[in-house]
Scaffold this motif. Structure first.
Motif, mmCIF file in Angstrom:
data_model
loop_
_atom_site.group_PDB
_atom_site.id
_atom_site.type_symbol
_atom_site.label_atom_id
_atom_site.label_comp_id
_atom_site.label_asym_id
_atom_site.label_seq_id
_atom_site.Cartn_x
_atom_site.Cartn_y
_atom_site.Cartn_z
ATOM 1 N N THR A 40 0.865 -0.707 -10.538
ATOM 2 C CA THR A 40 0.447 -1.191 -9.229
ATOM 3 C C THR A 40 1.651 -1.508 -8.352
ATOM 4 O O THR A 40 1.687 -1.138 -7.177
ATOM 5 C CB THR A 40 -0.435 -2.444 -9.382
ATOM 6 N N ILE A 41 2.641 -2.175 -8.909
ATOM 7 C CA ILE A 41 3.847 -2.507 -8.147
ATOM 8 C C ILE A 41 4.553 -1.229 -7.718
ATOM 9 O O ILE A 41 5.007 -1.099 -6.572
ATOM 10 C CB ILE A 41 4.775 -3.420 -8.977
ATOM 11 N N ALA A 42 4.648 -0.257 -8.617
ATOM 12 C CA ALA A 42 5.283 1.017 -8.272
ATOM 13 C C ALA A 42 4.505 1.744 -7.167
ATOM 14 O O ALA A 42 5.105 2.394 -6.306
ATOM 15 C CB ALA A 42 5.380 1.893 -9.512
ATOM 16 N N GLN A 43 3.184 1.616 -7.173
ATOM 17 C CA GLN A 43 2.334 2.291 -6.179
ATOM 18 C C GLN A 43 2.497 1.687 -4.785
ATOM 19 O O GLN A 43 2.571 2.406 -3.802
ATOM 20 C CB GLN A 43 0.857 2.206 -6.620
ATOM 21 N N TYR A 44 2.562 0.353 -4.685
ATOM 22 C CA TYR A 44 2.503 -0.301 -3.372
ATOM 23 C C TYR A 44 3.848 -0.749 -2.813
ATOM 24 O O TYR A 44 3.980 -0.921 -1.612
ATOM 25 C CB TYR A 44 1.572 -1.524 -3.448
ATOM 26 N N LEU A 58 2.645 -7.938 0.551
ATOM 27 C CA LEU A 58 1.215 -7.701 0.348
ATOM 28 C C LEU A 58 0.763 -8.535 -0.837
ATOM 29 O O LEU A 58 1.353 -8.465 -1.919
ATOM 30 C CB LEU A 58 0.960 -6.211 0.065
ATOM 31 N N ARG A 59 -0.240 -9.359 -0.613
ATOM 32 C CA ARG A 59 -0.864 -10.098 -1.717
ATOM 33 C C ARG A 59 -2.042 -9.245 -2.173
ATOM 34 O O ARG A 59 -2.969 -8.979 -1.421
ATOM 35 C CB ARG A 59 -1.334 -11.467 -1.260
ATOM 36 N N LEU A 60 -1.992 -8.812 -3.435
ATOM 37 C CA LEU A 60 -2.960 -7.861 -3.950
ATOM 38 C C LEU A 60 -3.560 -8.358 -5.256
ATOM 39 O O LEU A 60 -2.847 -8.742 -6.178
ATOM 40 C CB LEU A 60 -2.279 -6.501 -4.185
ATOM 41 N N GLY A 61 -4.886 -8.364 -5.308
ATOM 42 C CA GLY A 61 -5.619 -8.653 -6.530
ATOM 43 C C GLY A 61 -6.729 -7.624 -6.670
ATOM 44 O O GLY A 61 -7.292 -7.166 -5.677
ATOM 45 N N PHE A 62 -7.031 -7.244 -7.885
ATOM 46 C CA PHE A 62 -8.055 -6.214 -8.071
ATOM 47 C C PHE A 62 -8.673 -6.319 -9.457
ATOM 48 O O PHE A 62 -8.204 -7.056 -10.315
ATOM 49 C CB PHE A 62 -7.487 -4.816 -7.818
ATOM 50 N N ALA A 84 -8.134 3.798 6.127
ATOM 51 C CA ALA A 84 -8.167 5.091 5.426
ATOM 52 C C ALA A 84 -7.012 5.178 4.429
ATOM 53 O O ALA A 84 -7.190 5.650 3.296
ATOM 54 C CB ALA A 84 -8.106 6.236 6.421
ATOM 55 N N ALA A 85 -5.825 4.715 4.830
ATOM 56 C CA ALA A 85 -4.679 4.744 3.930
ATOM 57 C C ALA A 85 -4.892 3.774 2.772
ATOM 58 O O ALA A 85 -4.495 4.053 1.632
ATOM 59 C CB ALA A 85 -3.404 4.394 4.689
ATOM 60 N N ARG A 86 -5.519 2.612 3.037
ATOM 61 C CA ARG A 86 -5.789 1.642 1.971
ATOM 62 C C ARG A 86 -6.705 2.262 0.917
ATOM 63 O O ARG A 86 -6.482 2.122 -0.284
ATOM 64 C CB ARG A 86 -6.425 0.388 2.568
ATOM 65 N N GLU A 87 -7.738 2.975 1.361
ATOM 66 C CA GLU A 87 -8.663 3.638 0.424
ATOM 67 C C GLU A 87 -7.935 4.719 -0.376
ATOM 68 O O GLU A 87 -8.160 4.888 -1.573
ATOM 69 C CB GLU A 87 -9.845 4.227 1.196
ATOM 70 N N GLU A 88 -7.045 5.459 0.295
ATOM 71 C CA GLU A 88 -6.287 6.503 -0.384
ATOM 72 C C GLU A 88 -5.342 5.899 -1.428
ATOM 73 O O GLU A 88 -5.219 6.416 -2.539
ATOM 74 C CB GLU A 88 -5.496 7.325 0.636
ATOM 75 N N LEU A 89 -4.683 4.784 -1.087
ATOM 76 C CA LEU A 89 -3.799 4.109 -2.047
ATOM 77 C C LEU A 89 -4.590 3.603 -3.252
ATOM 78 O O LEU A 89 -4.126 3.682 -4.397
ATOM 79 C CB LEU A 89 -3.067 2.953 -1.365
ATOM 80 N N TYR A 92 -6.592 -8.881 -0.759
ATOM 81 C CA TYR A 92 -5.769 -7.905 -0.036
ATOM 82 C C TYR A 92 -5.336 -8.543 1.279
ATOM 83 O O TYR A 92 -6.056 -8.531 2.268
ATOM 84 C CB TYR A 92 -6.598 -6.642 0.221
ATOM 85 N N VAL A 93 -4.123 -9.109 1.284
ATOM 86 C CA VAL A 93 -3.601 -9.779 2.467
ATOM 87 C C VAL A 93 -2.176 -9.285 2.698
ATOM 88 O O VAL A 93 -1.326 -9.363 1.807
ATOM 89 C CB VAL A 93 -3.581 -11.324 2.283
ATOM 90 N N ALA A 94 -1.926 -8.786 3.894
ATOM 91 C CA ALA A 94 -0.582 -8.339 4.253
ATOM 92 C C ALA A 94 -0.020 -9.249 5.328
ATOM 93 O O ALA A 94 -0.724 -9.666 6.234
ATOM 94 C CB ALA A 94 -0.630 -6.896 4.740
ATOM 95 N N GLN A 95 1.288 -9.582 5.197
ATOM 96 C CA GLN A 95 1.915 -10.435 6.188
ATOM 97 C C GLN A 95 3.323 -9.959 6.422
ATOM 98 O O GLN A 95 4.007 -9.522 5.581
ATOM 99 C CB GLN A 95 1.895 -11.876 5.702
#
Length: 175
Positions: A127-131, A103-107, A143-148, A172-175
């Motif tokens: 963040t790393i521990a969460q995802y 998962l490529r994640l920026g926020f 829905a799960a993305r919003e919850e995370l 937010y890109v998952a591959q």
């Protein structure tokens, strides 16, 4: 003594006189104009509208002016709403997911005006521990993305003492 006299005559034959009003004329007789309908209950409707307006106005006054005073009198201190301050942007990072996916994640993190300097390394660690280790289906579900995202906000609030107002995903890109 008076004498009584009676005159007896034979009835005269009468010729029927033609009637001036025929049955047709009777059917064409004008109908009386309908009586105007009486406006019943107009005053009642106005009274109900006035009463409803007074009730709504009273509820608004209670909710915004009286209720906060009751809470303060009961010993509860009403805390002011936090004011939005600086926005801390976190660079995009790759996080390993389950089954060889990533998962490529920026926020960005919205802080309050009272927030002190925020250490990006601590934010990255949470963040790393969460995802990390999540399944691809869980990360892609809206829905799960919003919850995370909400869970990440809660963890960052624990870390910084409630100084995080919101978290916005910028990449937010998952591959």
């Amino acid at each position: 003594m008076p004498i009584e006299q009676r005159v007896v005559s034979t009835p005269r034959p009468t010729v029927p006189q033609p009637s001036k009003i025929t049955p047709r004329d009777r059917s064409k007789a004008p109908e009386p104009p309908p009586e105007p309908e009486k406006k019943k209950g107009k005053g009642l409707v106005i009274a109900l509208i006035v009463v409803a307006t007074i009730v709504v106005a009273g509820a608004v006054v209670f909710w915004f002016f009286i209720r906060p005073g009751l809470n303060a009198e009961a010993g509860e201190q009403v805390e002011p709403e936090p004011v939005a301050g600086a926005v801390q942007t976190v660079e995009s990072m790759n996080i390993n997911l389950a089954d060889g996916h990533y998962l490529r994640l920026g926020f960005a993190v919205q802080l309050t005006t009272e927030a002190e300097e925020v250490e990006p390394a601590m934010i990255l660690d949470r963040t790393i521990a969460q995802y990390s280790g999540r399944k691809m289906s869980e990360v892609l579900d809206p829905a799960a993305r919003e919850e995370l995202k909400n869970q990440l906000k809660d963890k960052l609030n624990e870390l910084y003492g409630g100084e995080v107002l919101d978290v916005w995903l910028t990449d937010y890109v998952a591959q």
